[in-house]
Write a protein that holds these residues in place. Structure first.
Motif, PDB file in Angstrom:
ATOM      1  N   LEU A  62      27.093  42.944  26.072  1.00 60.83           N
ATOM      2  CA  LEU A  62      27.899  41.833  27.364  1.00 60.83           C
ATOM      3  C   LEU A  62      27.442  40.472  26.999  1.00 60.83           C
ATOM      4  O   LEU A  62      28.208  39.740  27.631  1.00 60.83           O
ATOM      5  N   LYS A  63      26.825  40.093  26.110  1.00 62.63           N
ATOM      6  CA  LYS A  63      26.746  38.682  25.452  1.00 62.63           C
ATOM      7  C   LYS A  63      27.699  38.426  24.330  1.00 62.63           C
ATOM      8  O   LYS A  63      27.794  37.422  23.848  1.00 62.63           O
ATOM      9  N   ARG A  64      28.511  39.610  23.875  1.00 68.97           N
ATOM     10  CA  ARG A  64      29.478  39.360  22.589  1.00 68.97           C
ATOM     11  C   ARG A  64      30.496  38.330  23.338  1.00 68.97           C
ATOM     12  O   ARG A  64      30.909  38.407  24.417  1.00 68.97           O
ATOM     13  N   PRO A  65      31.028  37.581  22.234  1.00 66.68           N
ATOM     14  CA  PRO A  65      32.153  36.640  22.712  1.00 66.68           C
ATOM     15  C   PRO A  65      33.527  37.398  23.219  1.00 66.68           C
ATOM     16  O   PRO A  65      33.836  38.494  22.535  1.00 66.68           O
ATOM     17  N   GLY A  66      34.116  37.037  24.207  1.00 66.37           N
ATOM     18  CA  GLY A  66      35.365  37.729  24.911  1.00 66.37           C
ATOM     19  C   GLY A  66      34.760  38.782  25.768  1.00 66.37           C
ATOM     20  O   GLY A  66      35.967  39.133  26.530  1.00 66.37           O
ATOM     21  N   VAL A  67      33.549  39.090  25.951  1.00 62.96           N
ATOM     22  CA  VAL A  67      32.910  40.146  26.914  1.00 62.96           C
ATOM     23  C   VAL A  67      32.966  39.502  28.421  1.00 62.96           C
ATOM     24  O   VAL A  67      32.246  38.440  28.310  1.00 62.96           O
ATOM     25  N   VAL A  68      33.870  39.598  29.352  1.00 62.30           N
ATOM     26  CA  VAL A  68      33.669  38.955  30.689  1.00 62.30           C
ATOM     27  C   VAL A  68      33.055  40.091  31.626  1.00 62.30           C
ATOM     28  O   VAL A  68      33.338  41.136  31.900  1.00 62.30           O
ATOM     29  N   SER A  69      32.084  39.696  32.241  1.00 62.71           N
ATOM     30  CA  SER A  69      31.183  40.404  33.456  1.00 62.71           C
ATOM     31  C   SER A  69      31.219  39.704  34.487  1.00 62.71           C
ATOM     32  O   SER A  69      30.830  38.453  34.797  1.00 62.71           O
ATOM     33  N   ASP A  70      31.371  40.324  35.940  1.00 63.83           N
ATOM     34  CA  ASP A  70      31.310  39.892  36.986  1.00 63.83           C
ATOM     35  C   ASP A  70      30.361  40.834  38.019  1.00 63.83           C
ATOM     36  O   ASP A  70      30.699  41.834  37.875  1.00 63.83           O
ATOM     37  N   GLU A  71      29.318  40.378  38.687  1.00 66.78           N
ATOM     38  CA  GLU A  71      28.785  41.499  39.565  1.00 66.78           C
ATOM     39  C   GLU A  71      29.595  41.500  41.044  1.00 66.78           C
ATOM     40  O   GLU A  71      29.963  40.860  41.301  1.00 66.78           O
ATOM     41  N   ILE A  72      29.439  42.957  41.015  1.00 68.50           N
ATOM     42  CA  ILE A  72      30.401  43.307  42.290  1.00 68.50           C
ATOM     43  C   ILE A  72      29.386  43.982  43.059  1.00 68.50           C
ATOM     44  O   ILE A  72      27.979  44.047  42.965  1.00 68.50           O
ATOM     45  N   TRP A  85      21.581  50.205  43.218  1.00 66.18           N
ATOM     46  CA  TRP A  85      21.757  49.763  41.848  1.00 66.18           C
ATOM     47  C   TRP A  85      22.736  48.594  41.957  1.00 66.18           C
ATOM     48  O   TRP A  85      23.859  48.456  42.484  1.00 66.18           O
ATOM     49  N   ARG A  86      22.353  47.447  41.373  1.00 65.96           N
ATOM     50  CA  ARG A  86      23.279  46.372  40.962  1.00 65.96           C
ATOM     51  C   ARG A  86      24.453  46.755  39.901  1.00 65.96           C
ATOM     52  O   ARG A  86      23.887  47.400  39.060  1.00 65.96           O
ATOM     53  N   ARG A  87      25.602  46.132  40.239  1.00 64.58           N
ATOM     54  CA  ARG A  87      26.826  46.743  39.096  1.00 64.58           C
ATOM     55  C   ARG A  87      27.436  45.421  38.571  1.00 64.58           C
ATOM     56  O   ARG A  87      27.490  44.258  39.145  1.00 64.58           O
ATOM     57  N   LEU A  88      27.765  45.590  37.258  1.00 63.72           N
ATOM     58  CA  LEU A  88      28.630  44.817  36.788  1.00 63.72           C
ATOM     59  C   LEU A  88      30.036  45.430  36.541  1.00 63.72           C
ATOM     60  O   LEU A  88      30.190  46.458  35.842  1.00 63.72           O
ATOM     61  N   HIS A  89      30.915  44.570  36.772  1.00 69.14           N
ATOM     62  CA  HIS A  89      32.449  45.038  36.325  1.00 69.14           C
ATOM     63  C   HIS A  89      32.544  44.231  35.065  1.00 69.14           C
ATOM     64  O   HIS A  89      32.583  42.861  35.072  1.00 69.14           O
ATOM     65  N   VAL A  90      33.049  44.787  33.924  1.00 65.88           N
ATOM     66  CA  VAL A  90      33.057  44.385  32.670  1.00 65.88           C
ATOM     67  C   VAL A  90      34.435  44.575  32.012  1.00 65.88           C
ATOM     68  O   VAL A  90      34.938  45.649  32.273  1.00 65.88           O
ATOM     69  N   CYS A  91      34.894  43.338  31.513  1.00 65.11           N
ATOM     70  CA  CYS A  91      36.413  43.510  30.527  1.00 65.11           C
ATOM     71  C   CYS A  91      36.026  43.163  29.292  1.00 65.11           C
ATOM     72  O   CYS A  91      35.401  42.193  28.959  1.00 65.11           O
ATOM     73  N   PHE A  92      36.294  44.030  28.663  1.00 60.83           N
ATOM     74  CA  PHE A  92      36.380  43.977  26.976  1.00 60.83           C
ATOM     75  C   PHE A  92      37.609  43.360  26.264  1.00 60.83           C
ATOM     76  O   PHE A  92      38.848  43.747  26.774  1.00 60.83           O
ATOM     77  N   PRO A  93      37.423  42.567  25.375  1.00 59.59           N
ATOM     78  CA  PRO A  93      38.351  41.974  24.726  1.00 59.59           C
ATOM     79  C   PRO A  93      39.240  42.950  23.673  1.00 59.59           C
ATOM     80  O   PRO A  93      38.576  44.078  23.408  1.00 59.59           O
ATOM     81  N   ASP A  94      40.462  42.921  23.375  1.00 62.34           N
ATOM     82  CA  ASP A  94      41.339  43.703  22.392  1.00 62.34           C
ATOM     83  C   ASP A  94      40.529  44.169  21.250  1.00 62.34           C
ATOM     84  O   ASP A  94      40.910  45.103  20.421  1.00 62.34           O
ATOM     85  N   ASP A  95      39.592  43.283  20.716  1.00 57.72           N
ATOM     86  CA  ASP A  95      38.993  43.434  19.269  1.00 57.72           C
ATOM     87  C   ASP A  95      38.015  44.498  19.556  1.00 57.72           C
ATOM     88  O   ASP A  95      37.590  44.737  18.283  1.00 57.72           O
ATOM     89  N   ILE A  96      37.645  44.861  20.465  1.00 55.67           N
ATOM     90  CA  ILE A  96      36.501  45.995  20.589  1.00 55.67           C
ATOM     91  C   ILE A  96      37.121  47.085  20.774  1.00 55.67           C
ATOM     92  O   ILE A  96      37.808  47.289  22.095  1.00 55.67           O
ATOM     93  N   THR A 115      36.687  50.782  22.619  1.00 57.95           N
ATOM     94  CA  THR A 115      35.761  51.270  23.496  1.00 57.95           C
ATOM     95  C   THR A 115      36.538  52.067  24.302  1.00 57.95           C
ATOM     96  O   THR A 115      37.905  52.305  24.080  1.00 57.95           O
ATOM     97  N   HIS A 116      35.998  52.843  25.307  1.00 57.58           N
ATOM     98  CA  HIS A 116      36.816  53.693  26.236  1.00 57.58           C
ATOM     99  C   HIS A 116      37.931  53.186  26.972  1.00 57.58           C
ATOM    100  O   HIS A 116      39.021  53.632  26.609  1.00 57.58           O
ATOM    101  N   SER A 117      37.704  52.100  27.617  1.00 59.80           N
ATOM    102  CA  SER A 117      38.854  51.392  28.148  1.00 59.80           C
ATOM    103  C   SER A 117      38.566  49.769  28.513  1.00 59.80           C
ATOM    104  O   SER A 117      37.332  49.592  28.293  1.00 59.80           O
ATOM    105  N   ARG A 118      39.440  48.961  28.736  1.00 58.13           N
ATOM    106  CA  ARG A 118      39.013  47.576  28.955  1.00 58.13           C
ATOM    107  C   ARG A 118      38.420  47.391  29.794  1.00 58.13           C
ATOM    108  O   ARG A 118      37.283  46.478  29.782  1.00 58.13           O
ATOM    109  N   GLU A 119      38.317  48.110  31.114  1.00 56.79           N
ATOM    110  CA  GLU A 119      37.641  47.615  32.261  1.00 56.79           C
ATOM    111  C   GLU A 119      36.436  48.753  32.397  1.00 56.79           C
ATOM    112  O   GLU A 119      37.144  50.076  32.369  1.00 56.79           O
ATOM    113  N   GLN A 120      35.347  48.437  32.568  1.00 58.99           N
ATOM    114  CA  GLN A 120      34.306  49.549  32.742  1.00 58.99           C
ATOM    115  C   GLN A 120      33.009  48.859  33.726  1.00 58.99           C
ATOM    116  O   GLN A 120      32.892  47.607  34.109  1.00 58.99           O
TER     117      GLN A 120
END
Length: 239
Positions: A129-139, A149-160, A162-167
């Motif tokens: 989650l600390k990698r460049p381009g990874v954007v997370s917001d608490e929901i 359970w606290r939750r993070l909505h995470v968007c991954f950049p195209d260069d990673i 992974t399963h899906s851009r939003e997790q």
């Protein structure tokens, strides 16, 4: 309230400690219905995995019944002999899954692509989650198993890869990752929920040794069956 990314990373051992290592190796036992559906019920049932912690690079071995190993990167994946000779390879491997559904069979390089990005995502979380381009917001928080359970909505950049851009990542009150939701883009975007338990501490880093992945229903709750994938990890070694 403490920033959730910072809380999670500290709960798993802290970024400075994680950043002191360059790779993680583990023994891996996998089950669940996925492998049979893909025509590969035992190819990675019992194997080893090595994850590069800096770059997205992973190897699994052996690819049963051979002693061959995989070399995964997002742009290329190969199956190689113990001497390094290329047996099969895929360049731009993600494009090879176009039109695939849950029951579509995979080649060995396609297995290596899926297993590669999967284990890299799993074994670098939550530090990823600390990698460049990874954007997370608490929901909004989620109630499950009598806990909040606290939750993070995470968007991954195209260069990673992974399963899906939003997790979505779920953390218990102590900050440990306990659930992880995504859609598997390369097999028809089926919705899944991964549960993480049986944490162990290795060289100051907390890692889950047991993972179970189930289908996720429209109300965001997991289905009791089928078990899509089971993952049991042991013999962790940081280098």
């Amino acid at each position: 309230m403490t920033n959730l990314v910072d809380l999670a990373i500290q709960a798993h051992g802290g970024f400075d400690r994680f950043d002191a290592f360059s790779s993680l190796t583990a023994k891996l036992h996998q089950g669940g219905i996925l492998w049979g559906l893909k025509g590969k019920p035992t190819v990675l049932e019992d194997c080893h995995v090595r994850v590069d912690l800096r770059d997205e690079r992973v190897s699994h071995w052996p690819f049963a019944p051979t002693m061959n190993h995989s070399v995964f990167t997002p742009s290329r994946v190969a199956i190689e002999t113990p001497d390094g000779a290329v047996v099969e390879e895929l360049v731009d491997p993600r494009s090879s899954f176009e039109g695939y559904e849950m029951e579509t069979h995979w080649s060995n390089p396609q297995v290596a692509y899926f297993a590669g990005y999967t284990m890299w995502t799993y074994l670098t979380s939550p530090f990823i989650l600390k990698r460049p381009g990874v954007v997370s917001d608490e929901i909004e928080p989620w109630q499950e198993n009598g806990e909040t359970w606290r939750r993070l909505h995470v968007c991954f950049p195209d260069d990673i890869a992974t399963h899906s851009r939003e997790q979505t990542f779920y953390f218990n009150p102590e900050g440990l990752l306990v659930r992880h939701d995504y859609e598997v883009d390369i097999q028809g975007r089926n919705a899944a929920a991964r549960y993480l338990t049986d944490y162990v501490e290795i060289d100051g880093i907390s890692l889950p040794s047991r993972m179970r992945i189930f289908p996720r229903g429209s109300n965001n709750t997991p289905l009791a069956a089928p078990l899509i994938v089971s993952v049991d990890l042991s013999d962790f070694r940081f280098e």
